[in-house]
Design a protein around this motif. Structure first.
Motif: not given
Length: 449
Positions: A112-136
């Motif tokens: 899915v990530m490889s199909q997203i054209e907006d590279e900045e959006h991909v970078k932001e999603i990857e950053e958020l996935l690195a955090y615990d889902e129950d954290s800020a």
């Protein structure tokens, strides 16, 4: 008047799907809010829901997917191709997009990530996935309006217009320095009345509430509730502005926590729903039922130890359920109040003062209930000595049960265990055992046998 799903509406939707009447379906959903569409999908079969998701435009379906039941969304995502999911994700804010991606397998995530054209959006999603889902960090979105303290009002307005295109809703305007450190917030009123040449550093408000990226979702919810905030910025340990959390995300956290606490209080060890499989429901219910079984067996053992008392005073047998019920009810009441206080961060001050308060409250309740027992004893043909024994036992049981109900949640909370567990079968079973034991010990001391 709120939206309501009627039998006629569902029949129309199913009929349009069966006849592939896409034009009528689109017209039906055109004026409908995405949350209402999600509610309709929850009432349809899986194939019907997938049909509608593929029919509607990506902007609509991306919002609908965030509102449908988790199980329904998981099944729908399995039926969509990586490209179709990517199209939906591109329409979502980074926090919602990360939530969707997190539900996929690692292989599907990469596809899915490889199909997203907006590279900045991909970078932001990857950053958020690195955090615990129950954290800020796991709750925050990267989209926000951020201005530099060294800009003039004129440049600030120009930059805000560019940034606002990517932000669904502007809750606050955050001010940072050249390093990206959060310095404060900007009032829209101050921005409008200031000269275009005025530096932002002269008009921004330095006082701004924020949370650390590693803060728990519950703590974020408490802060936003306390200060009545619609949004709150998220910073790292150095104070760098990373994102913001909005009230809609916190409402979800509060609802999930309330559901979890309710199920714990009901004796469910896992998050389950009514339509889950028999195996899942059994796994969630059985552990506490086993605890209740052993608690009941413990009560039987205690009563067997006082067999001579039961032979001499058969009335003790009939009052045992009363004592056990009072112990359980009082314990649940006390623990429920403490758990609620812990959740709202209202349990503060000296534990000794709380101890004295609980003892005082228990004395009042116990004395009132004891007097009632003594008053009705003649109607039940019970001796004064026996009724006094029951009353004193009840008073002692109420005091002990209230103390257990008060301190067990506090101890669990200090050890990092969800205190809501203390409002269910755990506290009821333990108080039943203590209550019956105290009842027979006091009876042994006051009655001749």
């Amino acid at each position: 008047m709120g939206f309501e799903i009627t039998k006629e509406l569902l029949e129309d939707v199913k009929g349009y799907i069966d006849t592939s009447n896409n034009k009528s379906l689109l017209a039906l959903f055109e004026e409908m809010h995405h949350a209402d569409i999600a509610e309709v999908l929850d009432e349809l079969s899986f194939d019907e829901a997938v049909f509608i998701i593929k029919l509607l435009d990506s902007e609509t379906t991306s919002e609908v997917l965030m509102d449908v039941d988790d199980d329904v969304r998981e099944k729908i995502l399995q039926k969509l191709s990586a490209k179709e999911i990517a199209e939906e994700v591109e329409e979502l804010d980074s926090d919602d997009a990360a939530d969707i991606i997190a539900e996929l397998s690692e292989e599907r995530q990469e596809a899915v990530m490889s199909q997203i054209e907006d590279e900045e959006h991909v970078k932001e999603i990857e950053e958020l996935l690195a955090y615990d889902e129950d954290s800020a960090g796991g709750l925050m979105a990267k989209e926000l309006v951020q201005v530099n303290e060294n800009w003039t009002v004129l440049k600030c307005v120009k930059e805000m217009r560019i940034q606002a295109e990517k932000v669904t809703r502007v809750h606050s305007i955050y001010v940072t320095n050249d390093k990206g450190t959060l310095k404060g917030r900007l009032s829209l009123k101050d921005l409008l009345i200031a000269s275009t040449r005025t530096p932002i550093s002269e008009i921004y408000i330095p006082k701004v509430d924020s949370v650390n990226v590693d803060e728990s979702g519950e703590e974020v919810a408490n802060i936003m509730r306390k200060y009545d905030l619609e949004a709150i910025p998220v910073v790292d340990n150095e104070g760098l502005l990373l994102g913001r959390i909005t009230i809609d995300d916190i409402v979800d956290v509060i609802k999930e926590e309330a559901d979890k606490d309710y199920q714990l209080a009901a004796g469910l060890v896992e998050d389950v729903e009514a339509d889950d499989s028999i195996l899942e429901l059994t796994k969630a219910r059985l552990p506490w039922l086993i605890l209740g079984l052993f608690g009941g067996l413990g009560s039987v053992v205690i009563m067997e130890g006082f067999e001579s008392a039961m032979n001499s005073y058969k009335e003790l047998f009939f009052f045992t359920p009363l004592i056990a019920a009072m112990a359980g009810n009082v314990g649940v009441q006390s623990s429920a109040i403490i758990v609620q206080g812990l959740a709202n961060d209202n349990v503060k001050g000296s534990l000794w003062k709380r101890l004295l308060k609980e003892v005082g409250l228990s004395l009042i309740n116990g004395l009132v209930l004891g007097v009632i027992v003594i008053a009705v004893a003649p109607l039940m043909h019970l001796s004064l000595q026996f009724s006094l024994t029951v009353s004193i036992s009840m008073l002692c049981v109420i005091i002990v049960a209230s103390l257990i109900g008060t301190f067990v949640p506090i101890i669990l909370d200090k050890r990092g265990i969800d205190p809501a567990i203390a409002t269910g079968p755990f506290i009821t079973t333990s108080n039943d055992i203590f209550g019956i034991f105290l009842f027979f010990m006091i009876a042994k001391a006051f009655l001749p046998f």
